[in-house]
Write an enzyme that holds these catalytic residues in place. Structure first.
Site, PDB file in Angstrom:
ATOM      1  N   GLN B 131       3.066  13.850   0.274  1.00 22.13           N
ATOM      2  CA  GLN B 131       3.696  13.060  -0.787  1.00 22.13           C
ATOM      3  C   GLN B 131       2.813  13.114  -2.025  1.00 22.13           C
ATOM      4  OE1 GLN B 131       2.272  10.237  -2.087  1.00 22.13           O
ATOM      5  NE2 GLN B 131       0.740   9.727  -0.522  1.00 22.13           N
ATOM      6  N   SER B 134       1.373   8.770  -6.463  1.00 22.76           N
ATOM      7  CA  SER B 134       0.443   8.092  -7.366  1.00 22.76           C
ATOM      8  C   SER B 134      -0.225   9.047  -8.336  1.00 22.76           C
ATOM      9  CB  SER B 134      -0.650   7.391  -6.544  1.00 22.76           C
ATOM     10  OG  SER B 134      -0.112   6.354  -5.788  1.00 22.76           O
ATOM     11  N   GLU B 247       9.652   4.307   3.557  1.00 21.88           N
ATOM     12  CA  GLU B 247       8.204   4.245   3.743  1.00 21.88           C
ATOM     13  C   GLU B 247       7.770   2.827   4.080  1.00 21.88           C
ATOM     14  OE1 GLU B 247       4.181   5.802   1.494  1.00 21.88           O
ATOM     15  OE2 GLU B 247       5.970   5.459   0.311  1.00 21.88           O
ATOM     16  N   ASN B 403       0.857  -4.816  -0.936  1.00 22.50           N
ATOM     17  CA  ASN B 403       1.567  -5.995  -0.439  1.00 22.50           C
ATOM     18  C   ASN B 403       1.834  -7.005  -1.549  1.00 22.50           C
ATOM     19  OD1 ASN B 403       1.549  -4.714   1.962  1.00 22.50           O
ATOM     20  ND2 ASN B 403       0.482  -6.313   3.106  1.00 22.50           N
ATOM     21  N   GLU B 404       1.043  -6.945  -2.628  1.00 27.50           N
ATOM     22  CA  GLU B 404       1.325  -7.828  -3.769  1.00 27.50           C
ATOM     23  C   GLU B 404       2.638  -7.394  -4.441  1.00 27.50           C
ATOM     24  OE1 GLU B 404      -1.756  -6.625  -3.050  1.00 27.50           O
ATOM     25  OE2 GLU B 404      -2.362  -8.600  -2.323  1.00 27.50           O
TER      26      GLU B 404
END
Lengths: 335, 422
Positions: B131, B134, B247, B403-404
């Site tokens: 992948q 980012s 994902e 997770n934020e």
């Protein structure tokens, strides 16, 4: 495999929700706490009309002989509305206790009237359930331990943080049953009561999440709804996650109670631990997000907060339930 | 009105037979000694060979249509396959980025030509995929990416830099988003590219534990034919978000992984003689409860998905007056519900491994910091495997959207709170 509510169960929950919404539960609860149980008793009859009180009663005794999952669906709604009265006792634990005990005379005397709502019942099972909730306003009071089942004689009232929970000390009354059949019957009743209690906790937790979401969307500070702040959002997301992942444990516990005696203790305890944890997180967050108004009685938040604080610790403490799981896991892993 | 519902956890005959078949094949075929680390040359060869064996047995992509090498099994049977796979401690799936992230996107947004060309090769690990989401300046803020795709004859020229690209150091191809327009979200295009093409430079990045599980990718005028645009030009954000759902949700970290890890944890706890320590025991119990909750939750989702393929009656009355409800009913069909799943499993994974390390005590640190052992949570008593698993688990709350970010998505998209500044 089937682990989500059926269309019938969803319709049942919706009908119950509609009835309870219309019934003005906050007023009924205030009356129940203030020694005026009549409106609550009338409401109980309406629960009976919907079939709630007969779910755990065999057809032979005038009940619906429903799957414990139906009981879970119903109790979640009762918790969602913070219904006053001994629901876990009268709807779940007592019918399961009498049915499992299998004494036809006792069944015939009590089960049809529990099912049709004529009788509301309660019981104490020390040390897990030390007081008989609402024993001074219901017509069947039992006291059970591993060896004996007796009628309970209501004694002094004890104050509960949840003032709708009329906690009553009960002394031993007439002996109803003794012998080796009592222990398993009481054990089954404890599991049924814990399951019903867990379902109410989940429903109460959801009610608090919904109320708090509404408040966070309306209350403005610093020129924006407080629900727009990430510090608030993330706490509410965690509440939602806790409730979301507690529910399948509740359904699995209902399945175990119906079909898998060897895992019932483990699975009911997992449901109780998870639902109590999730509900307590919801309670703490609801209070924090509401701020001072939540702490004020007038907000009405207290009906759910105090219910959760009480139910999270009865029908088996978190420690007792974790210990049951620990034992099951250690035994399973060592064999 | 009274309910007439039932519930059960019993698998039907077909699913039980499927489980038995998978279990027996894995018992006969999973290598007894662990394969070399997947990011080494010999590990790369061994893991690709393992994928070919799986594919030859018809077990590499069981949930796919048969036309592409799958067996078209139900979502529930896929969960069962995953349980058995992790229970057997079978090797990490070298092509998991392709299998679990790209393939679902190809099924949803790809052309028939792309599916026919790419999926069978992916199923055999003839092509291993990385992948490439980012960038140095676009992590959580994924829509802020700067790598460009510029129009040229018959295709596009890619330039820019990608980073934290899992498996890029050894993969054959990669997929990711590239800027094709000025609009923040509607100026992005989803492209697949050859990591061996002219203009591509890959630099492995050593991770905190010493392994090289991910890499930077530098792109300098790399040609990509039009055939490798996935979905429409400038619609890449929508396409990518469907992949992100996979994902974050069940497919990348299936419950089987945690069910198996929780079982190993319970065995370790008993073997270590620590099952009488109340504090440790409570954490083992909490880990077991959470792993079981995820397993049961996925069963519910999977069986509901199957049921949803048939027409449903309209929603019952009386529910409409409830605001955004977090219950199973309200969340059904919501892609954003995957965010709840992601937060749950990533925190569960860390918790299970933290308890294991505490059970191992002073032996926890002695594991050789081997290369990436993703998916191998370790023997009941194997300190090194638990330690590798712990390092891997710590990435969970970060990748696939921190997770934020997930909690913000849950609050806004699932719970309906007002959108705000990030």
């Amino acid at each position: 495999m089937k682990l989500t509510p059926s269309a019938e169960q969803e319709q049942f929950a919706a009908a119950l929700h509609a009835m309870l919404t219309e019934a003005d539960i906050p007023t009924v609860a205030r009356q129940w706490a203030a020694d005026d149980p009549a409106p609550g008793q009338v409401l109980w009859r309406r629960l009976a009309e919907l079939g709630v009180t007969g779910l755990a009663v065999p057809a032979r005794w005038g009940g619906l002989a429903a799957h414990p999952a139906d009981l879970v669906v119903a109790c979640e709604e009762l918790g969602h509305h913070a219904l006053p009265g001994p629901a876990a006792e009268s709807i779940a634990a007592l019918p399961m206790l009498l049915t499992t005990l299998g004494d036809d005379a006792l069944c015939e005397t009590w089960l049809p009237r529990l099912a049709n709502g004529e009788v509301i019942g309660t019981l104490a099972v020390p040390p897990h359930v030390p007081y008989a909730t609402d024993a001074d306003v219901v017509s069947l009071v039992l006291r059970a331990d591993e060896q004996t089942l007796r009628l309970g004689v209501p004694g002094p009232r004890r104050r509960s943080v949840d003032d709708t929970r009329r906690l009553v000390e009960v002394a031993d009354g007439a002996l109803l049953a003794t012998g080796p059949a009592v222990g398993p019957a009481v054990g089954h009743a404890l599991n049924a009561g814990a399951l019903a209690c867990a379902a109410q906790l989940l429903g109460a937790g959801h009610a608090l999440l919904e109320t708090t979401l509404r408040y966070a969307g309306q209350r403005t500070q610093f020129g924006q709804p407080i629900g727009q702040f990430q510090a608030v959002k993330h706490q509410l997301a965690d509440v939602a996650i806790g409730l979301e992942f507690a529910r399948p444990l509740l359904y699995a516990a209902a399945v175990a109670l119906a079909d898998h005696p060897t895992t019932t203790a483990r699975d009911v305890s997992a449901a109780k631990v998870a639902c109590a944890d999730a509900a307590q997180r919801a309670a703490r967050t609801a209070l924090q997000v509401h701020g001072a108004i939540g702490y004020a009685r007038e907000s009405g938040l207290g009906s759910w907060l105090t219910r959760i604080w009480a139910l999270a610790r009865t029908w088996g403490t978190q420690s007792w339930h974790r210990e049951r799981i620990r034992t099951a896991l250690a035994t399973g892993a060592l064999t | 009105m009274s309910p007439v519902g039932t519930m059960n956890l019993d698998l039907d005959h077909e699913t039980r037979a499927f489980r038995a078949e998978v279990r027996s094949w894995l018992a006969a075929n999973v290598p007894t000694a662990p394969l070399p680390p997947v990011d080494t040359p010999e590990g790369d060869r061994a893991h690709r060979a393992w994928e070919r064996r799986l594919a030859a047995a018809g077990l590499s992509v069981v949930s796919w249509p048969t036309a592409y090498g799958g067996r078209d099994v139900s979502p529930l049977q896929w969960l069962i396959f995953e349980e058995e796979y992790h229970r057997a401690r079978a090797p990490v799936r070298i092509n998991q980025n392709g299998l679990f992230l790209l393939a679902p996107t190809l099924f949803t947004h790809g052309t028939a030509e792309q599916r026919a060309r790419l999926l069978p090769r992916m199923a055999r690990a003839d092509d291993v995929w990385a992948q490439a989401w980012s960038e140095p300046e676009a992590g959580s803020d994924l829509a802020g990416i700067r790598s460009r795709a510029v129009r040229t004859d018959g295709g596009w020229l890619l330039s820019g830099q990608k980073t934290w690209s899992t498996r890029a150091a050894q993969a054959d191809h990669a997929f990711g988003l590239f800027r094709t327009g000025v609009d923040r979200h509607r100026g992005l295009t989803y492209l697949m590219f050859d990591l061996r093409a002219a203009g591509v430079t890959v630099r492995p990045i050593q991770q905190v534990g010493g392994a090289t599980g991910f890499a930077e990718i530098f792109l300098d005028q790399v040609f990509v034919p039009d055939a490798d645009v996935l979905g429409a030009v400038d619609q890449g954000w929508t396409v990518a978000m469907s992949t992100a759902g996979h994902e974050r949700g069940l497919s990348l970290r299936s419950p089987g992984r945690f069910t198996a890890a929780a079982q190993r944890l319970v065995r370790l706890w008993c073997q270590a003689g620590t099952h009488t320590d109340p504090a440790l025991s409570d954490r083992v119990v909490a880990g077991w409860i959470a792993a079981r909750a995820y397993q049961l939750h996925s069963y519910g989702t999977a069986t509901q998905e199957a049921a949803d393929r048939t027409p449903e009656p309209p929603p019952p009355p009386g529910r409409a007056d409830r605001p955004a409800q977090a219950g199973a009913t309200a969340l059904r069909g919501s892609g954003h519900a995957a965010s709840m799943t992601k937060v749950f499993w990533s925190e569960l994974d860390v918790a299970l491994h933290e308890v294991a390390l505490d059970l191992l005590g002073p032996h926890a640190e002695t594991g050789g910091l081997r290369a990436d052992s993703a998916g191998r949570a370790g023997d009941a008593g194997g300190a090194d495997a638990w330690l590798d698993g712990y390092l891997f688990s710590l990435a969970g709350p970060i990748y696939a959207g921190t997770n934020e970010i997930q909690r913000t998505v849950i609050a806004e998209r699932v719970l309906g709170l007002p959108r705000g500044r990030r």
